[in-house]
Scaffold this motif. Structure first.
Motif: not given
Length: 247
Positions: A100-102, A183-191
């Protein structure tokens, strides 16, 4: 027709014992009994979780207010619901090995006192407890901002517990996206999108729950509630970091 209770031996009429609540009709313990018990006793698929989910996404504020006022038979209990959903969510995160984190060198080097990877693993493994801790923090803000609406702190706690369940339902539905972008930067956007959805649901629930207030006033009080929550949260984080010398 009189019936003798098999549990407390009280004589009564009707479908349930008026002394201990034991049903008059008991079923033979077999496969059907076990399946019935799983549905009704553990997960309440027939009415509890499914019914509560439907209510939280169609008429959230009204249904929570009705629960507080005593209409509770068909609802899954708030704390139990949060724990079931949080457990399901974290189990999926671990089973699918979702990050859940990069994890980048830059993230680790940003602050030598904070290990991002370690922090992320800790937050993931303690997600259920963190979710529970967040509820009273939100409740403090709600109790301050909506203090004139006639509810006590525990009733506001129930309100915010069901709100937490809304967020967990959304998070579980988005597990496929979390897995794909693990683990990608996109997951931060989804969060961040989840946080936006969370605020919208929070406001919508408040707008129905506090239906005596105007939408404009409810919106700004909801916003203030979030600001109070984040202030308390970051204050605790700062105190924790200074007290324990970093994570």
């Amino acid at each position: 027709m009189n019936t003798t209770c098999k549990n407390c031996h009280q004589t009564y009429t009707g479908h349930y014992c008026n002394n201990c609540g034991q049903p008059a009709e008991t079923h033979k313990i077999n496969i059907h009994y076990l399946w019935h018990d799983i549905q009704h006793g553990l997960l309440h698929f027939d009415k509890g979780i499914a019914y509560t989910a439907k209510q939280l996404f169609t008429r959230p504020g009204h249904s929570i207010r009705e629960f507080i006022e005593g209409k509770r038979v068909r609802h899954f209990k708030p704390i139990s619901l949060v724990m079931v959903l949080a457990t399901a969510y974290i189990a999926l995160i671990h089973i699918l090995d979702i990050e859940m984190f990069v994890k980048t060198k830059e993230a680790v080097d940003t602050n030598p006192n904070i290990n991002i990877e370690k922090l992320g693993d800790w937050l993931s493994s303690h997600f259920a407890w963190i979710t529970l801790v967040f509820i009273p923090l939100h409740t403090i803000g709600t109790a301050i901002c909506f203090r004139k609406q006639g509810y006590n702190f525990i009733e506001y706690l129930v309100l915010n517990t069901y709100k937490a369940s809304q967020k967990l339902y959304i998070s579980i539905l988005l597990i496929p996206l979390f897995y794909y972008y693990s683990g990608t930067t996109t997951i931060l956007t989804i969060t961040k999108i989840v946080m936006l959805i969370d605020f919208i649901l929070y406001f919508w629930t408040n707008e129905q729950f506090f239906n005596q207030l105007s939408k404009t006033k409810t919106f700004f009080l909801t916003l203030l509630t979030h600001l109070i929550f984040w202030f308390i949260f970051f204050t605790i984080i700062v105190i924790g970091v200074f007290s324990f010398g970093g994570i």
